[in-house]
Scaffold this active site. Sequence first.
Site, PDB file in Angstrom:
ATOM      1  N   GLN A  32       0.962  -1.156  -0.086  1.00 13.20           N
ATOM      2  CA  GLN A  32      -0.026   0.110  -0.036  1.00 13.20           C
ATOM      3  C   GLN A  32       0.796   1.278   0.087  1.00 13.20           C
ATOM      4  O   GLN A  32       1.933   1.166   0.107  1.00 13.20           O
ATOM      5  CB  GLN A  32      -1.041   0.076   1.348  1.00 13.20           C
ATOM      6  CG  GLN A  32      -0.110  -0.035   2.553  1.00 13.20           C
ATOM      7  CD  GLN A  32      -1.135  -0.651   3.816  1.00 13.20           C
ATOM      8  OE1 GLN A  32      -2.244  -0.706   3.547  1.00 13.20           O
ATOM      9  NE2 GLN A  32      -0.154  -1.322   4.389  1.00 13.20           N
ATOM     10  N   HIS A  63      -8.905   3.100  19.398  1.00 12.88           N
ATOM     11  CA  HIS A  63      -8.148   1.950  19.988  1.00 12.88           C
ATOM     12  C   HIS A  63      -8.764   1.393  21.505  1.00 12.88           C
ATOM     13  O   HIS A  63      -8.911   0.470  21.681  1.00 12.88           O
ATOM     14  CB  HIS A  63      -6.871   2.422  20.279  1.00 12.88           C
ATOM     15  CG  HIS A  63      -5.898   2.318  19.032  1.00 12.88           C
ATOM     16  ND1 HIS A  63      -5.108   3.446  18.661  1.00 12.88           N
ATOM     17  CD2 HIS A  63      -5.771   1.705  18.035  1.00 12.88           C
ATOM     18  CE1 HIS A  63      -4.613   3.307  17.448  1.00 12.88           C
ATOM     19  NE2 HIS A  63      -4.986   2.125  16.977  1.00 12.88           N
ATOM     20  N   ASP A 162      -7.514  -5.361  13.677  1.00 11.23           N
ATOM     21  CA  ASP A 162      -7.491  -4.101  13.416  1.00 11.23           C
ATOM     22  C   ASP A 162      -6.826  -3.697  11.953  1.00 11.23           C
ATOM     23  O   ASP A 162      -5.868  -3.548  11.706  1.00 11.23           O
ATOM     24  CB  ASP A 162      -6.586  -3.333  14.410  1.00 11.23           C
ATOM     25  CG  ASP A 162      -6.217  -2.042  14.200  1.00 11.23           C
ATOM     26  OD1 ASP A 162      -7.033  -1.144  13.522  1.00 11.23           O
ATOM     27  OD2 ASP A 162      -5.415  -1.464  15.075  1.00 11.23           O
ATOM     28  N   THR A 164      -7.728  -2.402   7.554  1.00 13.38           N
ATOM     29  CA  THR A 164      -8.085  -1.399   6.794  1.00 13.38           C
ATOM     30  C   THR A 164      -9.595  -2.007   6.549  1.00 13.38           C
ATOM     31  O   THR A 164     -10.028  -2.898   7.160  1.00 13.38           O
ATOM     32  CB  THR A 164      -7.408  -1.156   5.498  1.00 13.38           C
ATOM     33  OG1 THR A 164      -7.024  -2.395   4.982  1.00 13.38           O
ATOM     34  CG2 THR A 164      -5.963  -0.622   6.010  1.00 13.38           C
ATOM     35  N   ASP A 165     -10.269  -1.088   5.628  1.00 13.69           N
ATOM     36  CA  ASP A 165     -11.796  -1.380   5.480  1.00 13.69           C
ATOM     37  C   ASP A 165     -11.964  -2.742   4.738  1.00 13.69           C
ATOM     38  O   ASP A 165     -11.245  -3.309   4.090  1.00 13.69           O
ATOM     39  CB  ASP A 165     -12.306  -0.221   4.659  1.00 13.69           C
ATOM     40  CG  ASP A 165     -12.263   1.272   5.362  1.00 13.69           C
ATOM     41  OD1 ASP A 165     -12.233   1.104   6.491  1.00 13.69           O
ATOM     42  OD2 ASP A 165     -12.087   2.327   4.577  1.00 13.69           O
TER      43      ASP A 165
HETATM   44  N1  AG3 Z   1      -7.478   0.638  11.385  1.00 17.77           N
HETATM   45  C1  AG3 Z   1      -8.438   1.226  10.331  1.00 17.77           C
HETATM   46  C2  AG3 Z   1      -9.675   1.383  10.545  1.00 17.77           C
HETATM   47  C3  AG3 Z   1     -10.377   1.629   9.077  1.00 17.77           C
HETATM   48  C4  AG3 Z   1     -10.355   3.121   8.775  1.00 17.77           C
HETATM   49  N2  AG3 Z   1     -11.109   3.356   7.503  1.00 17.77           N
HETATM   50  C5  AG3 Z   1     -11.196   4.548   7.053  1.00 17.77           C
HETATM   51  N3  AG3 Z   1     -10.751   5.660   7.484  1.00 17.77           N
HETATM   52  N4  AG3 Z   1     -11.845   4.529   5.860  1.00 17.77           N
HETATM   53  C6  AG3 Z   1      -6.987   1.678  12.022  1.00 17.77           C
HETATM   54  C7  AG3 Z   1      -5.691   1.257  12.515  1.00 17.77           C
HETATM   55  C8  AG3 Z   1      -5.232   1.864  13.699  1.00 17.77           C
HETATM   56  N5  AG3 Z   1      -4.607   1.123  14.527  1.00 17.77           N
END
Ligand code: AG3
Length: 281
Positions: A32, A63, A162, A164-165
């Site tokens: 990415q 978190h 945890d 991404t989408d």
């Molecule tokens: N994890 C990603 C959550 C999704 C965010 N999605 C978005 N902004 N479209 C977060 C990582 C933090 N540890």
Amino acid sequence: EKERAFIEWYPRGYGVGFKVKQRIFETQTEYQRIEIYETEGFGKLLILDGTVQLVEIGEESYHEALVHPVMLAHPNPRRVLVIGGGDGGTLREVLRHKTVEKATMVEIDEGVVEASYLYLDVASELLDRLIKKEEPRGELIIGDGVRYLKETDERFDVIIVDSTDPVGPAKLLFSEGFYRSAYEKLNERGLYITQAGSVYLFTNELLDAYRAMKKVFDRVYYFSFPVIGYASPWSFLVGVKGDIDFGKVDVERGRGLELYYYDPERHGTLFQMPKYVRDLL
Ligand code: AG3
């Protein structure tokens, strides 16, 4: 002088943005595009493939909601697995629980760990110890979480995704097959939690994930929480294996954590959902 902004565009032209002073880091990894900006009012901003992951000031709103409800609903969480979470914020919150003997984080992209360690004030000391293998209760594995979960002989009390989408590269983490391997690797009593996207803007993805989880776990709960930097309310899905009531948490243990956003004494307020979503679920 013209003002600069970073805007994350969601479906239908809905935007979430921050005024930014400058971009301080940018790289393209095998997985990415990573960017870090200095914002005007929220510290640094971490972006993966154009989507907001966190702002330094306010990241706890995500978190805390991802980690503490499940950790406080489980009577004695000793072994915890985090999939994704390369910035270290999730593992940092997990390790605040004294019951935890060992927490493993499996992150696919080493680049996220490195950039977070170098530039973000989120969990750099923890990441430093993990990289040097000096964290007695924590372990960092750079690898594919799907594969790790399928192959590991370990068993967990809590599994936290945890990612991404639920669109694009992380899609597999929201599939029935993945939920099955998670269920298998939970102890007789265990909890699984995943972030599941924006309630309003990813409603279909939330429904799909919920339905797939229902096929696998003994019980499935959904909740929402307002997260700074995301198109809130944000959704979370919890899968239960065995005899645990996710409707109740250990408030006493929660008090010792001195939380800022998630309020264990008001655990019930998590389950608020817009009516049209509840009707669909
Ligand atoms: N994890 C990603 C959550 C999704 C965010 N999605 C978005 N902004 N479209 C977060 C990582 C933090 N540890």
